[in-house]
Design a protein around this motif. Sequence first.
Motif, PDB file in Angstrom:
ATOM      1  N   PRO A   1       0.809  -1.230   0.000  1.00 47.03           N
ATOM      2  CA  PRO A   1       0.000   0.000   0.000  1.00 47.03           C
ATOM      3  C   PRO A   1       0.839   1.275   0.000  1.00 47.03           C
ATOM      4  O   PRO A   1       0.400   2.304  -0.509  1.00 47.03           O
ATOM      5  N   ASP A   2       2.057   1.218   0.557  1.00 44.87           N
ATOM      6  CA  ASP A   2       2.890   2.415   0.587  1.00 44.87           C
ATOM      7  C   ASP A   2       3.399   2.805  -0.794  1.00 44.87           C
ATOM      8  O   ASP A   2       3.878   3.926  -0.984  1.00 44.87           O
ATOM      9  N   MET A   3       3.312   1.883  -1.752  1.00 48.05           N
ATOM     10  CA  MET A   3       3.785   2.177  -3.102  1.00 48.05           C
ATOM     11  C   MET A   3       2.712   2.832  -3.966  1.00 48.05           C
ATOM     12  O   MET A   3       3.019   3.348  -5.050  1.00 48.05           O
ATOM     13  N   LEU A   4       1.473   2.832  -3.519  1.00 48.11           N
ATOM     14  CA  LEU A   4       0.380   3.363  -4.340  1.00 48.11           C
ATOM     15  C   LEU A   4       0.410   4.888  -4.382  1.00 48.11           C
ATOM     16  O   LEU A   4       0.900   5.543  -3.461  1.00 48.11           O
ATOM     17  N   PRO A   5      -0.123   5.458  -5.450  1.00 49.09           N
ATOM     18  CA  PRO A   5      -0.244   6.913  -5.516  1.00 49.09           C
ATOM     19  C   PRO A   5      -1.138   7.442  -4.392  1.00 49.09           C
ATOM     20  O   PRO A   5      -2.012   6.744  -3.892  1.00 49.09           O
ATOM     21  N   THR A   6      -0.915   8.690  -4.030  1.00 53.10           N
ATOM     22  CA  THR A   6      -1.713   9.346  -2.998  1.00 53.10           C
ATOM     23  C   THR A   6      -2.723  10.279  -3.643  1.00 53.10           C
ATOM     24  O   THR A   6      -2.767  10.439  -4.868  1.00 53.10           O
TER      25      THR A   6
END
Length: 481
Positions: A419-424
């Motif tokens: 999840p930390d790799m997903l766009p914000t």
Amino acid sequence: MSDIPFGFGVPPEEPEDGDDGKQRKGDGEGGGQPDPFGFGGGSPFGPGGDNPFAAMFGSLNPNDIGAAFQQLGQMLSYEGGPVNWDMAKDIARQTVAQGTPDGVKDASVSRAERSWVEEAVRLADLWLDGVTSLPSGSGTAVAWSRAEWVEATQPAWQELVDPVAERVAGAMGDVVPEEMQAMTGPLLGMMRSMGGAMFGSQIGQALGNLAGEVLGSSDVGLPLGPAGKSALLPANISAFGKDLGVPQEEVRLYLALREAAHQRLFAHVPWLRAHLYGAVEGYARGIKVDTSRLEEAVGQLDPTQPEQLQEALQQGMFQPEDTPEQKAALARLETALALVEGWVDAVVHAAAAPHLPSAGALRETLRRRRASGGPAEQTFATLVGLELRPRRLRDASRLWASLTDARGMEGRDGLWAHPDMLPTAADLDDPDGFVHREAFDVAELDRILGDAAQEEIERKRREAATDEDGQDTDGEGDSGK
């Protein structure tokens, strides 16, 4: 159109023996709970209905009066969670049996409908293999009636709704002054029981209406059905495609692509379900109950007029708190939904465009449908304070498409690894910036790793040369002795 298998446009066969399309027990008249009030199998507390207790006392039939009091007793004796889900399921099934919202009564799925659903999902998976690195997640493909959708998705709705309903149940106790709570224990218990019944009634009607609109198990962007099971609703798909001016077989295949794409994502991104439900729960924690409206309803509470509390629920008494935490929770929820729907939109379009002439038109139709939400979804939002809509769908779809161009489908799909790799949410404001920054970061990382590898090669070469020099020096010393 040669890619469309022969027979997709053939009208469904007549129902099989033993599968004659008759309403199931509990789905219509003569099934489910008794209907002493004469509402045709519907909820006695439904919107627009007359006061059921006035109808009850206006009847001189002792059997009707006895049945009414028995039903009232069951409602007041409910001791379960914040929502009476047994009541919700019964009312949802009664709603679909009555043909809400399109006037078409629910019926069993025919053999032909099951056949084309299986074939459509199978073909959709073949097309998706060429546009995503995620393997198929459809262990089985099933055709559901509306009632079957209600049954199969209720556990997921329960997980979504209960936390919000629990806040209402707690608020019912809060509106009574603390010094009076010990004296009003029985009243509070009755209020909670009635609240569970009223919530069950309203949620049941909302789910029954939603069952008349959904096209598959993943229409709201959440994994509502059993894992690994691609599900489509043939009756709703037929109604959806009727006025689009698009061949029915193209509509079926496009919707099968969407369902199969959702299943791939949910099956092979193991943290995604918890992430989505966690975002919903985080937002729900910040919802506050309009206690002034609840106090007014409770202050006028009359056991013979439960529709007062019903109206308060129906009008909506939820307000999101205007705090930084709640705004952040809302952003997380909207971003999570947009990323899921945007990825599905991008890969489905890539898979459909070479095969379906109407892919572009269907894509736009589904985008608008998903962004606006139907009446049933709006009713659900009123009841529980949540709008399950991907407001950033177009931005997210453009971002995933740009990532495909820049990094290929494996690089794009690799972002789902954590999840930390997903766009914000900020990245959705500037999709191109995210893509270029990601490309730069990857290139920079490759350069750093390459430099480090080259330095390691040079270090080992120097060490080897030093060893060789030492051995030569020793040799020279020995020969000089």
